[in-house]
Design a protein around this motif. Structure first.
Motif, PDB file in Angstrom:
ATOM      1  N   GLU A  60       0.861  -1.209  -0.209  1.00  0.00           N
ATOM      2  CA  GLU A  60       0.071   0.181  -0.130  1.00  0.00           C
ATOM      3  C   GLU A  60       0.888   1.357  -0.059  1.00  0.00           C
ATOM      4  N   ALA A  61       2.045   1.193   0.662  1.00  0.00           N
ATOM      5  CA  ALA A  61       2.902   2.320   0.752  1.00  0.00           C
ATOM      6  C   ALA A  61       3.526   2.588  -0.589  1.00  0.00           C
ATOM      7  N   ASN A  63       2.299   1.625  -3.440  1.00  0.00           N
ATOM      8  CA  ASN A  63       1.212   2.498  -4.246  1.00  0.00           C
ATOM      9  C   ASN A  63       1.071   3.882  -3.881  1.00  0.00           C
ATOM     10  N   TYR A  64       1.142   4.352  -2.754  1.00  0.00           N
ATOM     11  CA  TYR A  64       0.981   5.577  -2.469  1.00  0.00           C
ATOM     12  C   TYR A  64       2.256   6.260  -3.089  1.00  0.00           C
ATOM     13  N   ARG A  65       3.464   5.854  -2.857  1.00  0.00           N
ATOM     14  CA  ARG A  65       4.520   6.591  -3.522  1.00  0.00           C
ATOM     15  C   ARG A  65       4.388   6.674  -5.104  1.00  0.00           C
ATOM     16  N   THR A  66       3.808   5.730  -5.743  1.00  0.00           N
ATOM     17  CA  THR A  66       3.708   5.900  -7.269  1.00  0.00           C
ATOM     18  C   THR A  66       2.726   6.911  -7.555  1.00  0.00           C
ATOM     19  N   LYS A  67       1.710   6.955  -6.670  1.00  0.00           N
ATOM     20  CA  LYS A  67       0.514   7.975  -6.892  1.00  0.00           C
ATOM     21  C   LYS A  67       1.127   9.478  -6.794  1.00  0.00           C
ATOM     22  N   LEU A  68       2.012   9.465  -5.689  1.00  0.00           N
ATOM     23  CA  LEU A  68       2.574  10.680  -5.515  1.00  0.00           C
ATOM     24  C   LEU A  68       3.438  11.317  -6.349  1.00  0.00           C
ATOM     25  N   THR A  71       1.218  12.486  -9.516  1.00  0.00           N
ATOM     26  CA  THR A  71       0.778  13.664  -8.939  1.00  0.00           C
ATOM     27  C   THR A  71       1.428  15.056  -9.051  1.00  0.00           C
ATOM     28  N   GLN A  94      -9.637  11.894  -4.931  1.00  0.00           N
ATOM     29  CA  GLN A  94      -9.119  10.715  -4.542  1.00  0.00           C
ATOM     30  C   GLN A  94      -8.988  10.885  -2.868  1.00  0.00           C
ATOM     31  N   ILE A  95      -8.474  11.939  -2.524  1.00  0.00           N
ATOM     32  CA  ILE A  95      -8.361  12.023  -0.726  1.00  0.00           C
ATOM     33  C   ILE A  95      -9.777  11.781  -0.161  1.00  0.00           C
ATOM     34  N   LEU A  98     -10.064   8.083  -0.032  1.00  0.00           N
ATOM     35  CA  LEU A  98      -9.203   7.308   0.824  1.00  0.00           C
ATOM     36  C   LEU A  98      -9.588   7.763   2.181  1.00  0.00           C
TER      37      LEU A  98
END
Length: 175
Positions: A60-61, A63-68, A71, A94-95, A98
């Motif tokens: 999950e982390a 995934n969040y790094r790639t989304k960051l 963005t 998205q926020i 989540l």
């Protein structure tokens, strides 16, 4: 010739005592958190479950790094106000999604609901979600067994037990 004693290199324990603050008070007078419940849960949860949870959290982390990164690329490429507003509105959506997922997970964990039912919770506020979770918990929670005895019940047949008869029967059987 008498032997001379050599000084020991081992450290001797000091006689000073360290005074610990009373329970609930931290160094600045704030209440400290007790870590005993966390230690107990770590001991009772099997290692395979903990490994699975850590793996899921790492995925999950990532995934969040790639989304960051995606963005950041969108925002750096935005040259006009409209492009910037479009990117930020997408991020706001998205926020919100989540935050909703986190709220659902928290409420489901509080009422010990399975993950499949956590998705089915309805409501927009935490109070509405908790009320719905209480209703679902009534349907999901296992029924309590009639008796909690682990096997033999000492009350069964206690009235007809005669120790004299039991001793005679044991003698007849032999050892």
């Amino acid at each position: 010739m008498p032997e001379q004693e050599t000084p020991s290199t081992e450290e001797t324990p000091s006689t000073e005592t360290v005074e610990t603050p009373p329970a609930g008070n931290g160094p600045e007078g704030e209440q400290s958190t007790e870590e005993k419940p966390e230690e107990q849960t770590a001991e009772t949860v099997p290692a395979e479950v903990l490994r699975k949870q850590v793996t899921e959290a790492n995925a999950e982390a990532a995934n969040y790094r790639t989304k960051l990164r995606e963005t950041e690329a969108k925002l750096s490429a935005a040259k006009t106000v409209e492009e910037f507003e479009a990117a930020t509105s997408e991020l706001r959506g998205q926020i919100e999604a989540l935050e909703r997922q986190i709220l659902l997970k928290d409420v489901a964990a509080k009422f010990e609901l399975p993950a499949a039912l956590a998705k089915r919770l309805t409501g927009s506020t935490p109070a509405e979600l908790e009320a719905d979770a209480k209703e679902l918990q009534k349907l999901v929670s296992p029924a309590a067994p009639e008796t909690l005895s682990g096997g033999l019940n000492p009350d069964n047949g206690a009235d007809d037990f005669d120790p004299v008869k039991a001793a005679r029967a044991a003698r007849k059987r032999g050892y």
